[in-house]
Scaffold this active site. Sequence first.
Site, mmCIF file in Angstrom:
data_model
loop_
_atom_site.group_PDB
_atom_site.id
_atom_site.type_symbol
_atom_site.label_atom_id
_atom_site.label_comp_id
_atom_site.label_asym_id
_atom_site.label_seq_id
_atom_site.Cartn_x
_atom_site.Cartn_y
_atom_site.Cartn_z
ATOM 1 N N TRP A 180 0.807 -1.222 0.000
ATOM 2 C CA TRP A 180 0.000 0.000 0.000
ATOM 3 C C TRP A 180 0.838 1.269 0.000
ATOM 4 C CZ3 TRP A 180 2.035 2.228 4.194
ATOM 5 C CH2 TRP A 180 2.520 1.385 5.216
ATOM 6 N N ASN A 181 2.146 1.170 0.250
ATOM 7 C CA ASN A 181 2.873 2.409 0.573
ATOM 8 C C ASN A 181 3.099 3.311 -0.649
ATOM 9 O OD1 ASN A 181 4.805 0.593 -0.437
ATOM 10 N ND2 ASN A 181 6.448 1.594 0.677
ATOM 11 N N LYS A 204 -2.328 -8.440 -7.689
ATOM 12 C CA LYS A 204 -3.081 -8.350 -6.431
ATOM 13 C C LYS A 204 -2.496 -7.204 -5.607
ATOM 14 C CE LYS A 204 -2.794 -9.513 -2.307
ATOM 15 N NZ LYS A 204 -3.459 -8.327 -1.741
ATOM 16 N N PRO A 205 -3.094 -6.019 -5.737
ATOM 17 C CA PRO A 205 -2.619 -4.884 -4.943
ATOM 18 C C PRO A 205 -3.089 -5.034 -3.496
ATOM 19 C CG PRO A 205 -3.901 -4.205 -6.885
ATOM 20 C CD PRO A 205 -4.156 -5.654 -6.674
ATOM 21 N N SER A 256 6.713 -6.979 2.920
ATOM 22 C CA SER A 256 7.559 -7.204 4.096
ATOM 23 C C SER A 256 8.425 -8.456 3.912
ATOM 24 C CB SER A 256 6.677 -7.352 5.323
ATOM 25 O OG SER A 256 5.875 -8.502 5.183
ATOM 26 N N GLU A 277 11.073 -7.831 -3.373
ATOM 27 C CA GLU A 277 11.519 -6.487 -2.987
ATOM 28 C C GLU A 277 11.001 -6.259 -1.577
ATOM 29 O OE1 GLU A 277 13.345 -4.836 -5.074
ATOM 30 O OE2 GLU A 277 12.957 -5.849 -6.968
ATOM 31 N N LEU A 278 11.887 -6.318 -0.578
ATOM 32 C CA LEU A 278 11.421 -6.408 0.807
ATOM 33 C C LEU A 278 11.827 -5.193 1.647
ATOM 34 C CD1 LEU A 278 12.277 -10.210 1.174
ATOM 35 C CD2 LEU A 278 10.170 -9.170 0.301
HETATM 36 P P1 NAD Z 1 2.956 -7.095 3.544
HETATM 37 O O1 NAD Z 1 4.015 -8.113 3.308
HETATM 38 O O2 NAD Z 1 2.111 -7.225 4.744
HETATM 39 O O3 NAD Z 1 1.933 -7.037 2.303
HETATM 40 C C1 NAD Z 1 2.377 -6.837 0.979
HETATM 41 C C2 NAD Z 1 1.412 -7.516 0.021
HETATM 42 O O4 NAD Z 1 1.434 -8.913 0.262
HETATM 43 C C3 NAD Z 1 -0.056 -7.085 0.197
HETATM 44 O O5 NAD Z 1 -0.657 -6.999 -1.083
HETATM 45 C C4 NAD Z 1 -0.651 -8.216 1.012
HETATM 46 O O6 NAD Z 1 -2.035 -8.360 0.824
HETATM 47 C C5 NAD Z 1 0.106 -9.410 0.444
HETATM 48 N N1 NAD Z 1 0.184 -10.573 1.347
HETATM 49 C C6 NAD Z 1 0.183 -10.569 2.707
HETATM 50 N N2 NAD Z 1 0.307 -11.837 3.149
HETATM 51 C C7 NAD Z 1 0.386 -12.650 2.073
HETATM 52 C C8 NAD Z 1 0.541 -14.053 1.885
HETATM 53 N N3 NAD Z 1 0.636 -14.887 2.917
HETATM 54 N N4 NAD Z 1 0.601 -14.533 0.625
HETATM 55 C C9 NAD Z 1 0.543 -13.694 -0.438
HETATM 56 N N5 NAD Z 1 0.388 -12.359 -0.334
HETATM 57 C C10 NAD Z 1 0.320 -11.832 0.909
HETATM 58 O O7 NAD Z 1 3.717 -5.698 3.498
HETATM 59 P P2 NAD Z 1 3.111 -4.265 3.799
HETATM 60 O O8 NAD Z 1 3.111 -4.055 5.266
HETATM 61 O O9 NAD Z 1 1.863 -4.060 3.062
HETATM 62 O O10 NAD Z 1 4.214 -3.333 3.105
HETATM 63 C C11 NAD Z 1 5.237 -2.761 3.795
HETATM 64 C C12 NAD Z 1 6.530 -3.536 3.572
HETATM 65 O O11 NAD Z 1 6.863 -3.527 2.193
HETATM 66 C C13 NAD Z 1 7.706 -2.899 4.277
HETATM 67 O O12 NAD Z 1 8.478 -3.883 4.896
HETATM 68 C C14 NAD Z 1 8.478 -2.239 3.148
HETATM 69 O O13 NAD Z 1 9.837 -2.055 3.418
HETATM 70 C C15 NAD Z 1 8.230 -3.179 2.019
HETATM 71 N N6 NAD Z 1 8.426 -2.534 0.711
HETATM 72 C C16 NAD Z 1 9.529 -2.870 -0.024
HETATM 73 C C17 NAD Z 1 9.773 -2.241 -1.253
HETATM 74 C C18 NAD Z 1 11.002 -2.573 -2.069
HETATM 75 O O14 NAD Z 1 11.062 -2.176 -3.215
HETATM 76 N N7 NAD Z 1 11.985 -3.261 -1.516
HETATM 77 C C19 NAD Z 1 8.860 -1.294 -1.729
HETATM 78 C C20 NAD Z 1 7.744 -0.985 -0.966
HETATM 79 C C21 NAD Z 1 7.537 -1.622 0.257
#
Ligand code: NAD
Length: 540
Positions: A180-181, A204-205, A256, A277-278
């Site tokens: 979402w960020n 899947k956003p 994440s 990309e984490l």
């Molecule tokens: P998140 O991992 O909770 O969610 C990200 C996406 O994954 C969402 O669309 C969510 O619905 C989906 N998701 C969640 N659980 C899942 C599962 N078990 N199986 C499949 N999909 C699943 O992350 P967040 O809190 O939404 O985003 C923030 C994180 O993203 C931070 O750690 C940030 O550093 C990272 N991030 C990294 C980059 C990069 O380019 N490295 C860019 C943006 C954000």
Amino acid sequence: MSASNPSAAGGPLTEGPRDPEHDASASYALEPTYVAELTDRVVATSTLTDQVLSPLDGAPLAHIPQSSPEDVAAAFARARRAQVRWAATPVEERERILLRLHDLVLSRQEEILDLIVLESGKARKHAFDEPLHIALTARYYGRRTASTLRTERRPGVIPGLTRVDVNHVPKGVVGIISPWNYPFTMALCDGLAALAAGNAVVAKPDAQTMLSALLGARLLAEAGLPEGLWNVVAGPGPQVGGALVAEADYVCFTGSTATGKVIAAGCAERLIGCSLELGGKNPMLVLADADVERAAEGATRAVFSNAGQLCVSVERLFVADAIYDRFVQRFLARTEAMTLGATLAWENDMGPLVSQAQLDRVGAQVEDARSKGARVLTGGRARPDLAPYFFAPTVLEGVTPAMTLFGQETFGPVVSLYRFTGEAEAVQRANDGDYGLNAAVYSRDTARARAVAGRIKAGTVNVNEAFAASFASLDAPMGGMRSSGMGRRQGTEGLLRFTETQSVATQRLIRIAPMLGMSDRAYARFMTANLRVLKKLGRA
Ligand code: NAD
């Protein structure tokens, strides 16, 4: 059009309450027909919906249809049919569509910015980074795909008689899971490379920011992308994301580190590739010879852009002892001068966090640090007077390994300050922990700064800039080392990850086996002599 809406007529906002049934006092109302046009793009057959709240005021913004696992399977079936035609479409035609998207994104930027701010709460100036990044990405792959994917000739085993052609063929259907960020750019940017390489996409956003992602889908259609190539599904990550991993030919995940590990395990089970990309705990090093004002300005952007909810934002600031006090004075002055606000206006320097969950996480980390002895130089508290999930820009000193935010990603407007005396020590402390996404080095001696950069374990390092120099340079690969990820977006690497490398070897005149009555033993001797000669001739 609401009085506070800076977008031109035809944008997403309307006058009056947003959702009279639920919230008669809502200050921002989306045009129902506008929302319906976007949400109709979700592949969903049930009547289930998920309500999205705006972080600007915590009031309902829209209801998003939810996809079932069967809907995900239907999206893949549709994508697979469309991909066969798309792979046969000349690369130049794919490039033309991306270049049309570039123009559309620039001309529709106010509409895009409104939706991003309404859904994510970020300051409009930080939202602008998103159409900017998509335009850069569309132009880059709109100009570079044909040359990158061109079939390459490589030397064959028998010079002159073995011809080798290396093709880059599309993976098929790429699954994209995004956070979402940066809801517009993260939902779109990787997919543009996937499409350029000849794939179809099922995306899947994140549930919080579906509208921005759906606007991206609509703009792709307006740019001329054929039906069936871009399919959007919606729903909880573990269910809908899991169904996507089960069907995809390749998965591109941004989010994440914890979820990244789940995705990697799912892909390993199916023996498909993925890029991850984490998260990060990104360091900035301010060397003794740095321009203090420039470093303080860069640090303010590096820490507080998008209220710190940025994967490449800086959460650890290492400052040379000789300039520490001057730097801290200038950094605090800039931090405290920021305009905080939860509106659509350009003037805000920082907006609220995205959700109650984010506010709880950031507040808990700061409270943990304070209770264990960290000093709060500014901020350190929620600002419910500004918006429900607002957290003040926060600068900490005296952070120790006993505190959660020493090593864990905060993903909020919080930074820890540390002094250092020698550069070797600073590099070693910057390399502490498991992450390795982004870093910054400030110094007047750019050659020395680049040498320091080479010793930092991070996928991108910016010199005299925080993150934008590498992120906006589309030819520069971007991604993480260690727990910050696998694979790279952007550049040649960001395109080729969505392809399989195929070698086609054509043999002329002689076969690679004993000939003309030669025995196997004679053939072995002949080939052995041959290898020795080729090595002497310097052949690879
Ligand atoms: P998140 O991992 O909770 O969610 C990200 C996406 O994954 C969402 O669309 C969510 O619905 C989906 N998701 C969640 N659980 C899942 C599962 N078990 N199986 C499949 N999909 C699943 O992350 P967040 O809190 O939404 O985003 C923030 C994180 O993203 C931070 O750690 C940030 O550093 C990272 N991030 C990294 C980059 C990069 O380019 N490295 C860019 C943006 C954000």
